[in-house]
Each structure stands twice: as structure tokens, then as C-alpha cells.
Write a protein that holds these residues in place. Structure first.
Motif, PDB file in Angstrom:
ATOM      1  N   TRP A  52      -9.734 -12.035   7.571  1.00 20.05           N
ATOM      2  CA  TRP A  52      -8.730 -13.081   7.668  1.00 20.05           C
ATOM      3  C   TRP A  52      -9.266 -14.432   7.219  1.00 20.05           C
ATOM      4  CZ3 TRP A  52      -3.644 -12.542   8.238  1.00 20.05           C
ATOM      5  CH2 TRP A  52      -3.188 -11.260   8.589  1.00 20.05           C
ATOM      6  N   ALA A  53     -10.559 -14.676   7.427  1.00 24.11           N
ATOM      7  CA  ALA A  53     -11.150 -15.933   6.959  1.00 24.11           C
ATOM      8  C   ALA A  53     -11.090 -16.031   5.442  1.00 24.11           C
ATOM      9  CB  ALA A  53     -12.595 -16.036   7.444  1.00 24.11           C
ATOM     10  N   LEU A  54     -11.183 -14.891   4.778  1.00 24.44           N
ATOM     11  CA  LEU A  54     -11.107 -14.862   3.320  1.00 24.44           C
ATOM     12  C   LEU A  54      -9.797 -15.468   2.821  1.00 24.44           C
ATOM     13  CD1 LEU A  54     -12.087 -13.776   0.538  1.00 24.44           C
ATOM     14  CD2 LEU A  54     -11.064 -11.580   1.167  1.00 24.44           C
ATOM     15  N   PHE A  55      -8.696 -15.123   3.439  1.00 24.66           N
ATOM     16  CA  PHE A  55      -7.393 -15.611   2.990  1.00 24.66           C
ATOM     17  C   PHE A  55      -7.164 -17.069   3.383  1.00 24.66           C
ATOM     18  CE2 PHE A  55      -6.706 -10.984   4.009  1.00 24.66           C
ATOM     19  CZ  PHE A  55      -6.932 -10.570   2.710  1.00 24.66           C
ATOM     20  N   GLU A  56      -7.699 -17.459   4.504  1.00 22.08           N
ATOM     21  CA  GLU A  56      -7.596 -18.864   4.891  1.00 22.08           C
ATOM     22  C   GLU A  56      -8.337 -19.740   3.886  1.00 22.08           C
ATOM     23  OE1 GLU A  56      -5.753 -20.104   7.044  1.00 22.08           O
ATOM     24  OE2 GLU A  56      -5.382 -18.660   8.655  1.00 22.08           O
ATOM     25  N   THR A  57      -9.485 -19.260   3.436  1.00 19.20           N
ATOM     26  CA  THR A  57     -10.269 -20.011   2.459  1.00 19.20           C
ATOM     27  C   THR A  57      -9.526 -20.166   1.146  1.00 19.20           C
ATOM     28  OG1 THR A  57     -12.335 -19.213   3.442  1.00 19.20           O
ATOM     29  CG2 THR A  57     -12.453 -20.071   1.198  1.00 19.20           C
ATOM     30  N   SER A  58      -8.833 -19.100   0.722  1.00 24.20           N
ATOM     31  CA  SER A  58      -8.117 -19.152  -0.557  1.00 24.20           C
ATOM     32  C   SER A  58      -6.969 -20.152  -0.531  1.00 24.20           C
ATOM     33  CB  SER A  58      -7.590 -17.762  -0.930  1.00 24.20           C
ATOM     34  OG  SER A  58      -6.507 -17.380  -0.107  1.00 24.20           O
ATOM     35  N   ARG A  59      -6.483 -20.491   0.692  1.00 24.87           N
ATOM     36  CA  ARG A  59      -5.407 -21.478   0.814  1.00 24.87           C
ATOM     37  C   ARG A  59      -5.954 -22.898   0.957  1.00 24.87           C
ATOM     38  NH1 ARG A  59      -2.489 -21.164   5.575  1.00 24.87           N
ATOM     39  NH2 ARG A  59      -0.586 -21.877   4.586  1.00 24.87           N
ATOM     40  N   SER A  71       0.844  -1.197   0.000  1.00 27.09           N
ATOM     41  CA  SER A  71       0.000   0.000   0.000  1.00 27.09           C
ATOM     42  C   SER A  71       0.879   1.246   0.000  1.00 27.09           C
ATOM     43  CB  SER A  71      -0.911   0.009   1.234  1.00 27.09           C
ATOM     44  OG  SER A  71      -1.687   1.197   1.295  1.00 27.09           O
ATOM     45  N   HIS A  72       0.425   2.288  -0.703  1.00 30.55           N
ATOM     46  CA  HIS A  72       1.210   3.526  -0.728  1.00 30.55           C
ATOM     47  C   HIS A  72       1.119   4.269   0.598  1.00 30.55           C
ATOM     48  CE1 HIS A  72      -2.770   5.166  -1.340  1.00 30.55           C
ATOM     49  NE2 HIS A  72      -2.319   6.403  -1.364  1.00 30.55           N
ATOM     50  N   VAL A  73       0.107   3.973   1.413  1.00 31.31           N
ATOM     51  CA  VAL A  73       0.001   4.536   2.762  1.00 31.31           C
ATOM     52  C   VAL A  73      -0.215   3.400   3.747  1.00 31.31           C
ATOM     53  CG1 VAL A  73      -0.795   6.845   2.157  1.00 31.31           C
ATOM     54  CG2 VAL A  73      -2.457   4.988   2.387  1.00 31.31           C
ATOM     55  N   LEU A  74       0.419   3.518   4.900  1.00 28.55           N
ATOM     56  CA  LEU A  74       0.310   2.516   5.955  1.00 28.55           C
ATOM     57  C   LEU A  74       0.187   3.234   7.295  1.00 28.55           C
ATOM     58  CD1 LEU A  74       3.205   0.116   4.827  1.00 28.55           C
ATOM     59  CD2 LEU A  74       0.751  -0.415   4.725  1.00 28.55           C
ATOM     60  N   PRO A  75      -0.302   2.533   8.313  1.00 27.20           N
ATOM     61  CA  PRO A  75      -0.251   3.121   9.650  1.00 27.20           C
ATOM     62  C   PRO A  75       1.194   3.452  10.009  1.00 27.20           C
ATOM     63  CG  PRO A  75      -1.530   1.079   9.612  1.00 27.20           C
ATOM     64  CD  PRO A  75      -0.838   1.179   8.296  1.00 27.20           C
ATOM     65  N   PRO A  76       1.474   4.600  10.604  1.00 28.91           N
ATOM     66  CA  PRO A  76       0.552   5.497  11.287  1.00 28.91           C
ATOM     67  C   PRO A  76       0.084   6.699  10.474  1.00 28.91           C
ATOM     68  CG  PRO A  76       2.763   6.083  11.884  1.00 28.91           C
ATOM     69  CD  PRO A  76       2.876   4.945  10.906  1.00 28.91           C
ATOM     70  N   SER A  77       0.117   6.640   9.156  1.00 24.44           N
ATOM     71  CA  SER A  77      -0.437   7.733   8.357  1.00 24.44           C
ATOM     72  C   SER A  77      -1.888   7.960   8.758  1.00 24.44           C
ATOM     73  CB  SER A  77      -0.358   7.391   6.863  1.00 24.44           C
ATOM     74  OG  SER A  77       0.972   7.272   6.442  1.00 24.44           O
ATOM     75  N   TRP A  78      -2.366   9.190   8.614  1.00 21.67           N
ATOM     76  CA  TRP A  78      -3.695   9.529   9.096  1.00 21.67           C
ATOM     77  C   TRP A  78      -4.784   9.327   8.049  1.00 21.67           C
ATOM     78  CZ3 TRP A  78      -5.839  13.361   6.136  1.00 21.67           C
ATOM     79  CH2 TRP A  78      -4.953  14.208   5.444  1.00 21.67           C
ATOM     80  N   SER A  79      -4.449   8.844   6.858  1.00 21.30           N
ATOM     81  CA  SER A  79      -5.457   8.654   5.811  1.00 21.30           C
ATOM     82  C   SER A  79      -6.434   7.547   6.199  1.00 21.30           C
ATOM     83  CB  SER A  79      -4.794   8.308   4.479  1.00 21.30           C
ATOM     84  OG  SER A  79      -4.342   6.973   4.493  1.00 21.30           O
ATOM     85  N   GLY A  80      -7.632   7.597   5.607  1.00 18.54           N
ATOM     86  CA  GLY A  80      -8.636   6.582   5.894  1.00 18.54           C
ATOM     87  C   GLY A  80      -8.181   5.186   5.534  1.00 18.54           C
ATOM     88  N   GLN A  81      -7.441   5.059   4.433  1.00 15.99           N
ATOM     89  CA  GLN A  81      -6.939   3.745   4.014  1.00 15.99           C
ATOM     90  C   GLN A  81      -5.976   3.181   5.037  1.00 15.99           C
ATOM     91  OE1 GLN A  81      -6.106   3.266  -0.165  1.00 15.99           O
ATOM     92  NE2 GLN A  81      -4.227   2.139   0.226  1.00 15.99           N
ATOM     93  N   ALA A  82      -5.055   4.003   5.521  1.00 16.83           N
ATOM     94  CA  ALA A  82      -4.100   3.543   6.520  1.00 16.83           C
ATOM     95  C   ALA A  82      -4.801   3.168   7.818  1.00 16.83           C
ATOM     96  CB  ALA A  82      -3.043   4.617   6.778  1.00 16.83           C
ATOM     97  N   MET A  83      -5.820   3.944   8.207  1.00 14.32           N
ATOM     98  CA  MET A  83      -6.533   3.645   9.443  1.00 14.32           C
ATOM     99  C   MET A  83      -7.314   2.335   9.329  1.00 14.32           C
ATOM    100  SD  MET A  83      -5.774   5.815  11.737  1.00 14.32           S
ATOM    101  CE  MET A  83      -4.137   5.514  11.015  1.00 14.32           C
ATOM    102  N   ALA A  84      -7.896   2.087   8.150  1.00  9.76           N
ATOM    103  CA  ALA A  84      -8.616   0.825   7.954  1.00  9.76           C
ATOM    104  C   ALA A  84      -7.655  -0.352   8.071  1.00  9.76           C
ATOM    105  CB  ALA A  84      -9.315   0.821   6.599  1.00  9.76           C
ATOM    106  N   LEU A  85      -6.471  -0.232   7.480  1.00 10.71           N
ATOM    107  CA  LEU A  85      -5.479  -1.303   7.574  1.00 10.71           C
ATOM    108  C   LEU A  85      -5.040  -1.503   9.027  1.00 10.71           C
ATOM    109  CD1 LEU A  85      -3.310  -0.542   4.411  1.00 10.71           C
ATOM    110  CD2 LEU A  85      -4.861  -2.482   4.744  1.00 10.71           C
ATOM    111  N   HIS A  86      -4.874  -0.420   9.752  1.00 10.99           N
ATOM    112  CA  HIS A  86      -4.484  -0.544  11.157  1.00 10.99           C
ATOM    113  C   HIS A  86      -5.519  -1.355  11.927  1.00 10.99           C
ATOM    114  CE1 HIS A  86      -4.052   0.671  15.396  1.00 10.99           C
ATOM    115  NE2 HIS A  86      -2.762   0.770  15.106  1.00 10.99           N
ATOM    116  N   ARG A  87      -6.778  -1.070  11.711  1.00  6.71           N
ATOM    117  CA  ARG A  87      -7.827  -1.772  12.456  1.00  6.71           C
ATOM    118  C   ARG A  87      -7.922  -3.233  12.061  1.00  6.71           C
ATOM    119  NH1 ARG A  87     -11.845   3.468  11.828  1.00  6.71           N
ATOM    120  NH2 ARG A  87     -10.470   4.826  13.063  1.00  6.71           N
ATOM    121  N   LEU A  88      -7.666  -3.542  10.804  1.00  8.73           N
ATOM    122  CA  LEU A  88      -7.719  -4.929  10.360  1.00  8.73           C
ATOM    123  C   LEU A  88      -6.543  -5.749  10.891  1.00  8.73           C
ATOM    124  CD1 LEU A  88      -8.797  -4.360   6.649  1.00  8.73           C
ATOM    125  CD2 LEU A  88     -10.210  -5.333   8.477  1.00  8.73           C
ATOM    126  N   LEU A  89      -5.446  -5.080  11.238  1.00  4.42           N
ATOM    127  CA  LEU A  89      -4.211  -5.790  11.601  1.00  4.42           C
ATOM    128  C   LEU A  89      -3.788  -5.626  13.052  1.00  4.42           C
ATOM    129  CD1 LEU A  89      -2.104  -4.785   8.456  1.00  4.42           C
ATOM    130  CD2 LEU A  89      -3.224  -6.988   8.845  1.00  4.42           C
TER     131      LEU A  89
END
Length: 400
Positions: free
Chosen positions: A391-398, A10-28
Motif C-alpha cells: 500500500w505504501a507503493l501506491f501512496e508514493t506514486s500519488r 484480475s481474471h481470478v479473485l477471492p474466494p477462488s482457490w488459486s495462488g493469485q487469488a489467495m495473495a490478493l486476499h491477504r493483501l486486501l
């Protein structure tokens, strides 16, 4: 079968304040750090002062250095040819570097996020080289988020290429899913941008209005071309109402000068942008939370499929929601369907003024909207459920 390890590009990651970075932070955030790694063209080294806010993830960060580029020129149409060659060079170089990281980290799945023209095709190529599943996480529409026509053309070509072997497209809302299913008959997986606030109970503690003698209309987040005319309508609507007790408070990284250059000027107070926790606290002091999207912008296709990261927070805040967005946008559709806010889908200050007036004057309406908003927040934006589904999505793909 060994533990799954996810690589997120991703071009932005936590701790960047963008919505995309914040969504990734919450998922991880609560995931064991050995189960993922993070890859970005931005340098998120530990000496970065942005990490002071505590939002750095414990997983491994990898920086992709800038790629060598050919000098650009504008004569005889050479500029676009050079741009195309530079994109191909950037993709090839980045793919090689991502491949090395995937092998080093022993990754089993690759997810490329939108926002950078080269990231998805480069990550896709890297996933093919080591033979692991690839997903596109479309926080925004990969093709239409670009305002420059030739960039859209290149993105369209790249998207057709990566869709040949993509396991699926992760989308934040139904409208984005429909767009990708229509373009590519792609398998789409709904993963909404999760809310941080749901289940706190804090929202019931603030009276309405929050302050005697003042009505506070609050907006938190970036302001750019996907919002401008909606904000101009808000200022015009306040002039029509003629009430000196209504004040607009904008918590954003944009300056007053930048906003005024876009014709956004009037009775408004500009504050610095906020951390997620502080943003939640400010939202819960609003008398009206404003959720705008532009009616006329260079990215109307993006407006239509946009899922602002703040939507879940707004719904969970316990404060009235005022949506001002086109009728064919996801935000308008969702809030109408859920009955969780006043939706003004006309590009007219008069209509927006009427929407504001209805919130101010109808207590039963406010109560009904807040009840529906709470239901919608818990049903669709609860972090534990969204993270588990992700996370279940990726487990299923494997096949696990």
C-alpha cells in the motif's frame, strides 16, 4: 488530497482457490473496503456458492461481461488474423467498461494482474483515459505464461505498449524483477506472495515423524505442465528407495485419472484441494513438504521466475522442505541461498532419492533447515510487512 482508491483487475479473485487469488486476499483482507474495488471477467456475484468458505472480500466486485467476438476460421491462415482482431476487439470493449467502473468508483490507481491476455492492456488504456497511475502486477510472466506461440507474440506487443506509461511492475521475486528490468528497463517493486501462517507458533507442536511407522511426503496445490516431470521423478525416486513406509499425499484439484494421463502414477494418495487454513494444518503434519517445478515444459521461462504462493507457508510450517526444480529457477536459488531446504536441481530420480534419504537420516540437517526456514519465513514472507509495503507503493506514486 482525497483518500486513495485502488482498482484491481484480475481474471481470478477471492474466494477462488488459486495462488493469485489467495495473495490478493491477504493483501486486501484487513483494508477498509472503500479503499479498493475488484474487477474481473469472472462473475463473483453474492449468489456464487464459492463464497461459502468465507473468503469473499468486503470491497465492491465488478463483473466484466463477455465481449462480442468475430467467428473464427482456419482456412488460408484466417484463424490467426481473426484471433488478432478478436483480441483487439476484446481489449477495446473491456477498456471501455473498465473506464466506466473507474469513474463510478472514483479510483486513483489501477493495478492489472497477469493471467488474462486482454486484462493488462485494457486496464492500461482505461487508466490513461482517466489520467491515473497504472501498475502491472506480474504474478507470472505476462509474455511467457502462454504456451501458444501467437499468443506470446500478441502478449509481447501488448507488453511493449503498456510499458510506455506504466509507473512500475510489481513482482513476487528477484528473478521476475530482473526479467522485466532487462526487457523494458522498467521500475520493479518486490512484493512477495505473503504467508498466512507466520507467527502462529503452531509449527513447533508436531513431532517428526508425525506418525509412527509412516513417512508422509505432502504436496498441496494444483498440478499442471509446470510440475509434471518433477512428480514423475518423485515416484521413480521412491521406487529406488524401496521403502514401503514412505507415502505421497497430494491435495489437489486434479484427479487421479488426470495425473495418470501425465505419467504420474504409483504409491500416492489423492485428496481434494484444501482451503488456505486447512492447507496450513495439513502441511504441518508432513514429514517432507515437496515443492516441485518442471525441468522440461512448454513454459520454462515461467518456471524460472515462478514464486509459488505456497513457498511462505512451507517455510513457516516447521516441516522439512524438499525442492525439486531447475538450478536456474528462483525457487532453487532462494532455498539454496537461505539454506532452508534440500534442493535437488538435477533432473534425475537418483538425485531426488538421495535428497529424500538425507532428510530421513540426518536429524542435525533437519534441525538446521527448520531453523533457517523459520528465519526466511519471518524475514521475507510476513503478511503485515508485505501488506504495508504494497500500500505504501501506491501512496508514493500519488505523491502522498
Amino acid at each position: 488530497m482525497p483518500d486513495m482508491k485502488l482498482a484491481i483487475v484480475s481474471h481470478v479473485l477471492p474466494p477462488s482457490w488459486s495462488g493469485q487469488a489467495m495473495a490478493l486476499h491477504r493483501l486486501l483482507a484487513d483494508v477498509e473496503p472503500h479503499r479498493y474495488c475488484l474487477i474481473s471477467r469472472q462473475d463473483y456475484g453474492e449468489d456464487n456458492p464459492a463464497f461459502a468458505d468465507g473468503l469473499r472480500l468486503p470491497g465492491e466486485y465488478h463483473h466484466l461481461p463477455s465481449e462480442a467476438q468475430l467467428p473464427t476460421g482456419q482456412r488460408f491462415g484466417i484463424g490467426r488474423i481473426t484471433a488478432l482482431l478478436n483480441l483487439v476487439l476484446r481489449i477495446a470493449t473491456r477498456a471501455r467498461r473498465i473506464t466506466a467502473i473507474l469513474r463510478q468508483e472514483n479510483c486513483s490507481t489501477v493495478v492489472a494482474c497477469t493471467g488474462d491476455l486482454a486484462d493488462p492492456p485494457a486496464a492500461y488504456l482505461a487508466s490513461r483515459r482517466i489520467g491515473v497511475p497504472f501498475y502491472l502486477h506480474a504474478f507470472d510472466d505476462y509474455v511467457y505464461q502462454w504456451t501458444v506461440p501467437w499468443k506470446r507474440t500478441l502478449a509481447r506487443w501488448s507488453e511493449r505498449f503498456i510499458m510506455r506509461g506504466t509507473v512500475g511492475v510489481i513482482v513476487p521475486n528477484e528473478f521476475m524483477g530482473e526479467a522485466y528490468a532487462k526487457r523494458h528497463a522498467a521500475a520493479t517493486h518486490l512484493v512477495r506472495n505473503p504467508s498466512l501462517s507466520i507467527g502462529t507458533g503452531d509449527e513447533i507442536k508436531t513431532p517428526w515423524p508425525a506418525r509412527t511407522g509412516e513417512i508422509r511426503i505432502i504436496y498441496t496445490g494444483a498440478v499442471y505442465h509446470a510440475h509434471h516431470d518433477a512428480f514423475r521423478n518423485l515416484i521413480a525416486a521412491l521406487a529406488l528407495l524401496g521403502r514401503s513406509d514412505i507415502h505421497v499425499h497430494m491435495y489437489t484439484a486434479q484427479t487421479r485419472t488426470q495425473l495418470e494421463q501425465e505419467g504420474i502414477r504409483g504409491p500416492m494418495e489423492i485428496h481434494h484441494h484444501l482451503t488456505p487454513i486447512r492447507s496450513r494444518d495439513v502441511q504441518q503434519q508432513a514429514d517432507i513438504l515437496f515443492l516441485p517445478l518442471a525441468f522440461e515444459s512448454p513454459v520454462q521461462e515461467v518456471v524460472r521466475t515462478s514464486a509459488p504462493g505456497k513457498l511462505g507457508e512451507y517455510l513457516a510450517s516447521g516441516r522439512p522442505l524438499l525442492v525439486h526444480a531447475p538450478a536456474d529457477s528462483f525457487v532453487s536459488w532462494y532455498c539454496k541461498q537461505q539454506g532452508c531446504g534440500i534442493v535437488v536441481d538435477e533432473n534425475r530420480p537418483e538425485a531426488l532419492a538421495a535428497g529424500i534419504r538425507s532428510i530421513l537420516e540426518d536429524e542435525a540437517l533437519r534441525k538446521r533447515m527448520l531453523e533457517q526456514a523459520s528465519v526466511a519465513a519471518k524475514q521475507d514472507f510476513s503478511l503485515p510487512g508485505i501488506r504495508a509495503a504494497y500500500w505504501a507503493l501506491f501512496e508514493t506514486s500519488r505523491g502522498g
